[in-house]
Design a protein around this motif. Structure first.
Motif, PDB file in Angstrom:
ATOM      1  N   ASP A   6       1.098  -1.108  -0.315  1.00  0.00           N
ATOM      2  CA  ASP A   6      -0.211   0.207  -0.431  1.00  0.00           C
ATOM      3  C   ASP A   6       1.335   1.345  -0.275  1.00  0.00           C
ATOM      4  O   ASP A   6       2.244   1.094  -0.055  1.00  0.00           O
ATOM      5  CB  ASP A   6      -1.006   0.095   1.120  1.00  0.00           C
ATOM      6  N   THR A  32       0.609   4.733   2.558  1.00  0.00           N
ATOM      7  CA  THR A  32      -0.253   4.928   3.119  1.00  0.00           C
ATOM      8  C   THR A  32      -0.171   6.554   2.786  1.00  0.00           C
ATOM      9  O   THR A  32       0.815   7.208   3.138  1.00  0.00           O
ATOM     10  CB  THR A  32      -0.483   4.620   4.497  1.00  0.00           C
ATOM     11  N   ILE A  70     -14.342   8.520  -2.446  1.00  0.00           N
ATOM     12  CA  ILE A  70     -13.469   7.276  -1.187  1.00  0.00           C
ATOM     13  C   ILE A  70     -13.755   6.416  -1.193  1.00  0.00           C
ATOM     14  O   ILE A  70     -13.018   5.111  -1.421  1.00  0.00           O
ATOM     15  CB  ILE A  70     -12.782   8.402  -0.183  1.00  0.00           C
ATOM     16  N   SER A 117     -11.827   2.951  -2.538  1.00  0.00           N
ATOM     17  CA  SER A 117     -11.241   1.980  -1.426  1.00  0.00           C
ATOM     18  C   SER A 117     -11.831   0.277  -1.787  1.00  0.00           C
ATOM     19  O   SER A 117     -10.710  -0.175  -1.453  1.00  0.00           O
ATOM     20  CB  SER A 117     -11.947   2.373   0.007  1.00  0.00           C
ATOM     21  N   SER A 177      -4.839   2.837  -1.768  1.00  0.00           N
ATOM     22  CA  SER A 177      -5.902   4.234  -1.003  1.00  0.00           C
ATOM     23  C   SER A 177      -5.791   5.428  -1.651  1.00  0.00           C
ATOM     24  O   SER A 177      -5.041   5.933  -2.278  1.00  0.00           O
ATOM     25  CB  SER A 177      -5.033   4.225   0.266  1.00  0.00           C
ATOM     26  N   ASN A 237      -5.787   8.361  -1.529  1.00  0.00           N
ATOM     27  CA  ASN A 237      -4.597   9.516  -0.605  1.00  0.00           C
ATOM     28  C   ASN A 237      -5.241  10.881  -1.446  1.00  0.00           C
ATOM     29  O   ASN A 237      -6.175  12.091  -0.223  1.00  0.00           O
ATOM     30  CB  ASN A 237      -3.125   9.420  -0.408  1.00  0.00           C
ATOM     31  N   GLY A 282     -14.158   4.247   6.082  1.00  0.00           N
ATOM     32  CA  GLY A 282     -13.403   5.370   4.865  1.00  0.00           C
ATOM     33  C   GLY A 282     -13.986   6.957   4.515  1.00  0.00           C
ATOM     34  O   GLY A 282     -13.235   7.759   4.486  1.00  0.00           O
TER      35      GLY A 282
END
Length: 456
Positions: free
Chosen positions: A64, A66, A185, A189, A194, A196, A223
Motif C-alpha cells: 500500500d 499510506t 473515497i 477504496s 488508498s 490518498n 473510510g
C-alpha cells in the motif's frame, strides 16, 4: 528454475524501488501544497517457495501507499480553529463598534461636554443671541453624534447578518463536497490502494468547516467522514444535511428543523447579532431616553424671554430613540432660561439655564443612580472592555491554533531532508536490483549460449 526465480526476485525489488522513487518525488513536489499529507510506501516479503535445500524468498511486494495522518492531531487543530474563528469574527465586529464611537477625541462625550458648556455660557448672559445660537448648535451636535453612532452600529450589524447568510451558504457547499468525496473515497477504496489525494481534499474541507461553523468529524470504518454540529449530523456517509439561515430570528437551522448551536466564524457573527448588538443599541437608546427626558423636563420648568413656558429640547421616535433623535426647537429665543414668567425677569433670569447646566452632574440617568455623562462613560467602558477581551482572546487562540497546526504539520507534513534520504535509499535499491538482474542475465546467457557446444 533458481535463476528464473532470482530474476523475478530482482524485478520485484526494481518495482518496489521505482514505486518508492515515484512516491518520494510526489512528496517533494507537494511539500508546499495546502492539506497534503506525506505518503509512505508499505512493503512486505513475498511468499517463499520450497526448493530442494529449503525455503527461498521470492522478493518484495508493495502492499500500500499510506498517509502519515493522525486523527487526534486533526481534531485538536479543528477544535482550536473553531474557537479562533469565533474570537476573530467577534474581535473584528467589536473593533468596528468601538471605532464608530470616535472616543475620546470626538463623539458623544465631546458633544455632551460642549452642550453643558454652552448652557454655562448662556447662564452668564441669557440675553446673548450668540450664546443661544451656540446652545442650539450644541444640541444639534449631540443629536447628530448619537444618530451617527446608531447608524454605524446598525450598518455593522447588517453587514454581520449578510456575512452570516453567505457563510451558511459556504458551509453548505463544503458539506456537499465532503459527502461527494466520501462517495468517491468509498468507491476508490473498494479497488486496490488508498485514495490518498481524495482524502487530503476532504481533510481541507473538514478544516474549513471547523473554522467556519465549528463542525466536528470522525472517520468511520468504511473510510467515510461523519460530520456533526452540536449532535446534529451534517454528513453521514454519502448523505449531506445542509443548514439554512433564518433572517427573522438570526438563527441557523438544521435540515431536520432543529436550531443548530454554531461555533467558528458563524458562531461569532451569530452571537454578535443576537446578543452583543441588541444589548449595545438598547443601552444607547436608554441613554438617549434619559438625556431627552432630563433636558425636556427641566426645560418645561422654565420660561422663554417672551414669557412662554419652555418646550421640549429634544425629540425621538419610540421605536428607535438613538436613530431618530432630533432637536425639537429651531429658534434660540425659545430656550427657557428663566424660572419665572413675570416681567422684566424672563430676559435676564438665568435660573433655569443654570439648572440645565447642572444636569451634567445630576443623577438623571440609569434609573436615578448615575449622571447622564456617567451613563455614556459606562457604555463606552463596557464596549472597550468587550473589544479588548475579544482581541485578547483572538490573539491567545491564534497562538494555540498555531501551536496545534505546527504539531500537525510536523507529523503530517513533508520533511525535505527526510525525503532526500529516502530518495538516495530508493535510488541505490533500484541500482542494486538492476545490477542483480544484469548478473542473472549474464548467468543465463552463459548457460543457454555457451554450454553444450562440444562436438559442434
Amino acid at each position: 528454475m533458481g535463476s528464473f526465480v532470482s530474476l523475478y526476485t530482482a524485478f520485484s525489488g526494481l518495482q518496489a524501488a521505482q514505486t518508492g522513487l515515484d512516491t518520494t518525488s510526489n512528496n517533494i513536489a507537494n511539500a508546499s501544497t495546502v492539506g497534503y499529507t506525506r505518503q509512505r510506501v508499505e512493503t512486505a516479503t513475498r511468499r517463499s517457495y520450497q526448493s530442494l535445500i529449503g525455503q527461498i524468498g521470492q522478493g518484495v511486494k508493495v502492499t500500500d501507499i499510506t498517509r502519515g495522518r493522525q486523527e487526534l492531531l486533526d481534531n485538536r487543530v479543528r477544535a482550536s480553529a473553531s474557537s479562533l474563528g469565533q474570537f476573530t469574527s467577534m474581535a473584528s465586529l467589536m473593533t468596528s463598534i468601538e471605532a464608530a464611537l470616535g472616543e475620546p477625541d470626538s463623539g458623544i462625550t465631546v458633544a455632551l461636554n460642549n452642550l453643558w458648556s454652552s448652557f454655562d455660557d448662556l447662564s452668564l448672559d441669557p440675553t446673548s443671541g450668540s450664546a443661544r445660537a451656540v446652545v442650539l448648535s450644541s444640541l444639534g451636535s449631540i443629536t447628530s453624534s448619537v444618530r451617527n453612532v446608531s447608524t454605524a452600529w446598525t450598518t455593522v450589524a447588517d453587514n454581520a447578518v449578510r456575512d452570516l447568510a453567505a457563510n451558511v451558504e459556504e458551509a453548505n457547499l463544503l458539506i456537499t463536497e465532503v459527502a461527494s468525496l466520501n462517495r468517491s473515497i468509498i468507491e476508490a477504496s473498494a479497488q486496490q490502494g488508498s485514495p490518498n489525494g481524495l482524502m487530503d481534499q476532504r481533510e481541507v474541507a473538514l478544516d474549513k468547516l471547523a473554522s467556519l461553523v465549528g463542525a466536528t468529524s470522525r472517520i468511520d470504518d468504511d473510510g467515510s467522514a461523519r460530520v456533526s454540529l452540536g449532535g446534529l449530523f451534517l454528513v453521514s456517509g454519502v448523505t449531506p444535511s445542509g443548514l439554512t439561515f433564518d433572517a427573522a430570528t438570526n438563527s441557523v437551522v438544521h435540515a431536520s428543523g432543529a436550531v443548530a448551536q454554531t461555533g467558528g466564524e458563524i458562531g461569532g457573527l451569530q452571537s454578535f447579532v443576537t446578543t452583543e448588538y441588541p444589548t449595545m443599541i438598547a443601552d444607547l437608546d436608554a441613554f438617549v431616553t434619559d438625556l431627552a427626558t432630563a433636558l425636556n423636563t427641566q426645560s418645561a420648568a422654565g420660561f422663554a424671554p417672551t414669557g412662554a413656558p419652555g418646550g421640549d429640547l429634544l425629540s425621538f421616535g419610540a421605536g428607535s430613540p438613538s436613530a431618530s433623535l432630533t432637536v425639537a426647537i429651531t429658534d434660540g429665543n425659545d430656550l427657557a432660561t428663566a424660572a419665572t414668567a413675570g416681567p422684566p425677569f424672563p430676559s435676564f433670569d438665568a435660573t433655569n439655564v443654570e439648572a440645565l447646566a447642572a444636569l451634567r452632574t445630576a443623577l438623571s440617568g440609569g434609573g436615578g443612580t448615575q449622571s447622564i455623562d456617567d451613563v455614556m462613560r459606562t457604555i463606552i467602558g463596557s464596549i472597550g472592555a468587550s473589544t479588548s477581551a475579544s482581541i485578547s482572546g483572538a490573539e491567545s487562540q491564534l497562538a494555540l491554533t498555531s501551536a496545534a497546526d505546527i504539531a500537525r504539520s510536523n507529523a503530517h507534513g513533508v520533511n525535505i531532508d527526510e525525503e532526500m534520504v529516502n530518495l538516495i535509499i530508493y535510488q541505490r535499491s533500484y541500482e542494486s536490483a538492476a545490477r542483480v538482474m544484469t548478473a542473472i542475465d549474464q548467468n543465463l546467457d552463459t548457460l543457454i549460449n555457451r554450454t553444450g557446444i562440444v562436438g559442434r
